[in-house]
Design a protein around this motif. Structure first.
Motif, PDB file in Angstrom:
ATOM      1  N   THR A  21       0.866  -1.069  -0.038  1.00  0.00           N
ATOM      2  CA  THR A  21       0.100   0.046  -0.026  1.00  0.00           C
ATOM      3  C   THR A  21       0.954   1.011   0.078  1.00  0.00           C
ATOM      4  O   THR A  21       0.901   2.466  -0.518  1.00  0.00           O
ATOM      5  CB  THR A  21      -0.768  -0.072   1.169  1.00  0.00           C
ATOM      6  N   LYS A  22       1.826   1.225   0.928  1.00  0.00           N
ATOM      7  CA  LYS A  22       2.670   2.257   0.983  1.00  0.00           C
ATOM      8  C   LYS A  22       3.501   2.523  -0.267  1.00  0.00           C
ATOM      9  O   LYS A  22       3.881   3.862  -0.723  1.00  0.00           O
ATOM     10  CB  LYS A  22       3.840   1.901   2.093  1.00  0.00           C
ATOM     11  N   ILE A  23       3.809   1.636  -1.063  1.00  0.00           N
ATOM     12  CA  ILE A  23       4.651   1.953  -2.546  1.00  0.00           C
ATOM     13  C   ILE A  23       3.714   1.962  -3.720  1.00  0.00           C
ATOM     14  O   ILE A  23       4.103   2.262  -4.625  1.00  0.00           O
ATOM     15  CB  ILE A  23       5.607   0.864  -2.571  1.00  0.00           C
ATOM     16  N   GLY A  24       2.327   1.710  -3.396  1.00  0.00           N
ATOM     17  CA  GLY A  24       1.413   1.972  -4.513  1.00  0.00           C
ATOM     18  C   GLY A  24       1.023   0.804  -5.438  1.00  0.00           C
ATOM     19  O   GLY A  24       0.344   0.898  -6.357  1.00  0.00           O
ATOM     20  N   LEU A  25       1.478  -0.330  -4.708  1.00  0.00           N
ATOM     21  CA  LEU A  25       0.928  -1.752  -5.623  1.00  0.00           C
ATOM     22  C   LEU A  25      -0.377  -2.100  -5.269  1.00  0.00           C
ATOM     23  O   LEU A  25      -1.045  -2.633  -6.058  1.00  0.00           O
ATOM     24  CB  LEU A  25       2.010  -2.610  -5.355  1.00  0.00           C
ATOM     25  N   VAL A  26      -0.975  -1.714  -4.276  1.00  0.00           N
ATOM     26  CA  VAL A  26      -2.520  -2.013  -3.832  1.00  0.00           C
ATOM     27  C   VAL A  26      -2.740  -0.631  -3.130  1.00  0.00           C
ATOM     28  O   VAL A  26      -2.381   0.181  -2.773  1.00  0.00           O
ATOM     29  CB  VAL A  26      -2.676  -3.047  -2.749  1.00  0.00           C
ATOM     30  N   SER A  27      -4.200  -0.720  -3.069  1.00  0.00           N
ATOM     31  CA  SER A  27      -4.955   0.478  -2.230  1.00  0.00           C
ATOM     32  C   SER A  27      -5.628  -0.118  -1.221  1.00  0.00           C
ATOM     33  O   SER A  27      -5.984  -1.432  -1.130  1.00  0.00           O
ATOM     34  CB  SER A  27      -5.855   1.163  -3.293  1.00  0.00           C
ATOM     35  N   MET A  28      -5.868   0.635  -0.130  1.00  0.00           N
ATOM     36  CA  MET A  28      -6.307   0.022   1.089  1.00  0.00           C
ATOM     37  C   MET A  28      -7.763   0.935   1.347  1.00  0.00           C
ATOM     38  O   MET A  28      -7.665   2.146   1.251  1.00  0.00           O
ATOM     39  CB  MET A  28      -5.117   0.209   2.399  1.00  0.00           C
ATOM     40  N   LYS A  29      -8.796   0.173   1.756  1.00  0.00           N
ATOM     41  CA  LYS A  29     -10.064   0.927   2.156  1.00  0.00           C
ATOM     42  C   LYS A  29     -10.334   0.229   3.355  1.00  0.00           C
ATOM     43  O   LYS A  29     -10.413  -0.862   3.596  1.00  0.00           O
ATOM     44  CB  LYS A  29     -11.116   0.898   0.916  1.00  0.00           C
ATOM     45  N   TRP A  30     -11.028   1.306   4.260  1.00  0.00           N
ATOM     46  CA  TRP A  30     -11.746   0.921   5.378  1.00  0.00           C
ATOM     47  C   TRP A  30     -13.256   0.405   4.870  1.00  0.00           C
ATOM     48  O   TRP A  30     -13.761   1.094   4.191  1.00  0.00           O
ATOM     49  CB  TRP A  30     -11.907   1.848   6.420  1.00  0.00           C
ATOM     50  N   ALA A  31     -13.864  -0.508   5.533  1.00  0.00           N
ATOM     51  CA  ALA A  31     -15.349  -1.056   5.145  1.00  0.00           C
ATOM     52  C   ALA A  31     -16.173  -1.477   6.294  1.00  0.00           C
ATOM     53  O   ALA A  31     -16.168  -2.446   6.823  1.00  0.00           O
ATOM     54  CB  ALA A  31     -15.211  -1.959   4.162  1.00  0.00           C
ATOM     55  N   PRO A  32     -16.664  -0.246   7.097  1.00  0.00           N
ATOM     56  CA  PRO A  32     -17.513  -0.596   8.282  1.00  0.00           C
ATOM     57  C   PRO A  32     -18.822  -1.525   7.728  1.00  0.00           C
ATOM     58  O   PRO A  32     -18.925  -1.382   6.606  1.00  0.00           O
ATOM     59  CB  PRO A  32     -17.971   0.592   8.763  1.00  0.00           C
ATOM     60  N   PHE A  33     -18.818  -2.690   8.665  1.00  0.00           N
ATOM     61  CA  PHE A  33     -20.091  -3.711   8.384  1.00  0.00           C
ATOM     62  C   PHE A  33     -21.409  -3.384   9.351  1.00  0.00           C
ATOM     63  O   PHE A  33     -21.233  -3.073  10.379  1.00  0.00           O
ATOM     64  CB  PHE A  33     -19.575  -5.086   8.484  1.00  0.00           C
ATOM     65  N   CYS A  34     -22.555  -3.631   8.738  1.00  0.00           N
ATOM     66  CA  CYS A  34     -23.771  -3.303   9.440  1.00  0.00           C
ATOM     67  C   CYS A  34     -23.649  -4.400  10.529  1.00  0.00           C
ATOM     68  O   CYS A  34     -23.421  -5.609  10.405  1.00  0.00           O
ATOM     69  CB  CYS A  34     -24.795  -3.682   8.551  1.00  0.00           C
TER      70      CYS A  34
END
Length: 108
Positions: A21-34
Motif C-alpha cells: 500500500t505504501k509503495i502504490g501496488l495496492v490501495s487500502m480501504k476501510w469498510a464498516p459492516f452493518c
C-alpha cells in the motif's frame, strides 16, 4: 484467506500488504459492516477515518462504529499489478475476474 491458503503467518501477510500500500501496488480501504445484516455500509480510503455513524441501505439500520472489530480492510490490487499477474495465466482473464481484485481482511 491469503495466510491460510499460503501457510504464511498473518502478521507477515499484513506487513507485506501494508508495504505494498505504501509503495502504490495496492490501495487500502476501510469498510464498516452493518451490525444487523453484516453488509458493508460504505468504503473509505485508508487515509481518512472511518465514520462513527453509518446507515445501512440494505436493512435500514443506523450503525454506531465503536470498535475496530466492526470494520474490515480491503486491499485492492492496482490494474498494473493485476495485468502483470494476468500475463502469467494460461488463459485470458474474464471481466468478472478482472473486477475481483480485492482481498478482504478482518482487523485482528
Amino acid at each position: 484467506m491469503i495466510s491460510a491458503a499460503s501457510g504464511v503467518p498473518i502478521q507477515v501477510v499484513l506487513n507485506e500488504l501494508l508495504f505494498a500500500t505504501k509503495i502504490g501496488l495496492v490501495s487500502m480501504k476501510w469498510a464498516p459492516f452493518c451490525e444487523r445484516c453484516t453488509a458493508p455500509v460504505c468504503t473509505v480510503d485508508w487515509n481518512n477515518e472511518p465514520p462513527i455513524q453509518s446507515y445501512c441501505q440494505g436493512c435500514r439500520y443506523e450503525n454506531t462504529i465503536e470498535c475496530m472489530s466492526k470494520i474490515k480492510v480491503f486491499f485492492i490490487l492496482t490494474q498494473d499489478v493485476f495485468y502483470v499477474l494476468a500475463e502469467n495465466f494460461q488463459c485470458t482473464a474474464s471481466e468478472s475476474i478482472i473486477r475481483a481484485t480485492e482481498a478482504k481482511i478482518n482487523i485482528p
